[in-house]
Design an enzyme around this catalytic site. Sequence first.
Site, PDB file in Angstrom:
ATOM      1  N   TYR A   1     -54.912-125.735 -20.380  1.00 52.48           N
ATOM      2  CA  TYR A   1     -54.902-125.025 -19.099  1.00 52.48           C
ATOM      3  C   TYR A   1     -54.238-123.651 -19.175  1.00 52.48           C
ATOM      4  O   TYR A   1     -54.059-122.992 -18.165  1.00 52.48           O
ATOM      5  CB  TYR A   1     -54.190-125.880 -18.039  1.00 52.48           C
ATOM      6  CG  TYR A   1     -54.983-127.097 -17.609  1.00 52.48           C
ATOM      7  CD1 TYR A   1     -55.550-127.953 -18.535  1.00 52.48           C
ATOM      8  CD2 TYR A   1     -55.164-127.403 -16.272  1.00 52.48           C
ATOM      9  CE1 TYR A   1     -56.272-129.073 -18.156  1.00 52.48           C
ATOM     10  CE2 TYR A   1     -55.886-128.515 -15.869  1.00 52.48           C
ATOM     11  CZ  TYR A   1     -56.435-129.354 -16.821  1.00 52.48           C
ATOM     12  OH  TYR A   1     -57.152-130.446 -16.439  1.00 52.48           O
TER      13      TYR A   1
ATOM     14  N   ASP B   1     -55.667-139.000 -11.415  1.00 52.95           N
ATOM     15  CA  ASP B   1     -56.657-139.154 -10.341  1.00 52.95           C
ATOM     16  C   ASP B   1     -57.217-140.575 -10.335  1.00 52.95           C
ATOM     17  O   ASP B   1     -57.458-141.161  -9.275  1.00 52.95           O
ATOM     18  CB  ASP B   1     -57.810-138.151 -10.504  1.00 52.95           C
ATOM     19  CG  ASP B   1     -57.525-136.838  -9.797  1.00 52.95           C
ATOM     20  OD1 ASP B   1     -56.336-136.544  -9.552  1.00 52.95           O
ATOM     21  OD2 ASP B   1     -58.477-136.106  -9.475  1.00 52.95           O
TER      22      ASP B   1
END
Length: 370
Positions: free
Chosen positions: A151, A263
């Site tokens: 990221y 998630d």
Amino acid sequence: MSVKPLREGGSAARIAVIAGDGIGKEVTPESIKAIRAVLSRKGPSARRPIEFVEFDWGADKFLREGVTLPSGAVEMLSNEFDAILFGAMGDPRVPSNQQAADILLGLRFKLDLFVNARPVELFHDRLTPLRDRTTDDVRFVVFRENTEGLYVGVGGFFKKDTPDEIAVQEDVNSRKGVERIIRYAFEHARKNGLKRVCMSDKSNAMTFAHDLWQRVFKQVRQEYPEIESRHLYIDTLAMEVVRDPRQFDVIVTCNLFGDIISDLGAQLAGGLGLAPSGNINPGRTSLFEPVHGSAPNIAGKGIANPLGSILASGMMLDFLGWKEDGDRLRAAVRAALQENFVTPDLGGEKKTVEVGDWIAERGSAAKMSS
Ligand SMILES: NC(=O)c1ccc[n+]([C@@H]2O[C@H](COP(=O)([O-])OP(=O)(O)OC[C@H]3O[C@@H](n4cnc5c(N)ncnc54)[C@H](O)[C@@H]3O)[C@@H](O)[C@H]2O)c1
């Protein structure tokens, strides 16, 4: 920069509020209401001055002024605030999502918030999609490395927009970065009496980056002999978390895998509307937010579930050292779920504000039953 003090205070804890876009603007006021109620309750432990300062950063400001994260903002937040209560970023009028990248990712990197803490706790049996699982079976926390990995935005294109195009995205892992998140996971387990830490990587395929994770894990685990430490490849972890979530207390992993596995965990515990997160650097200004985004499809309708944001506020109170108050917020959320006082995403009919009012009233009661 627009600064709107909500309450003046001497030695108060100072909280920067960035509600952001869409339903971020609807759920964040409910969190502030709930925090104020819990902290101002009557009784022997009632006290706690707290000051909220709102910042109007987000799509509206970007479209109006071309500003995302104002200059000097990081230093100001770092020097003048204990924590940040964040809503959500994302607006269909800004397809590039530039304000989200600059503000949220910018703060994670520039404030060096290396821990992304994502607790997964099932508050009511009916909320899990897993058959025959109860609230006792789904309770673990994912610590995702939050400042490195895939990221960091290192990479590039070669022969862009041609049939021969090549895109490269680098996976950046420093020994310091890997060690501090793994150590944080073990420390969390030790401080909270948790027995098991599972480190997850893909070292069988990512033979350089995740070899580093393996070596650091083996080194750090030796300092925590009382904790059962285990390694699972990320594909195996994904299967095992679904097959039997009771195996896990603490999971620690890299940025990308943590994004995904947390998630998955959120769904096991009732979905996006209920999932909180903390972006933490211990002892420094840290940021707390619901996991969900700005949900443009329901924004403005007054039906967004505020419980994810309220649970994130509970994490923020823990971070400030006020665990008893964080526990009160969590107990109020559990009670709302038990009584089915919930928004449409959880099958109820209540409005965002009604749920916020209910939590505030329950949280401010001198005694709580659950
Ligand atoms: N941390 C963040 O700020 C963050 C996180 C994820 C997405 N986003 C951004 O949000 C925008 C929308 O993204 P998305 O639709 O993929 O994800 P989203 O989380 O906004 O919504 C996904 C689905 O879940 C529902 N939902 C989410 N939160 C809810 C809540 N509190 N109550 C009831 N229902 C809820 C939405 O209505 C939608 O159907 C995009 O711009 C995206 O980039 C921001």
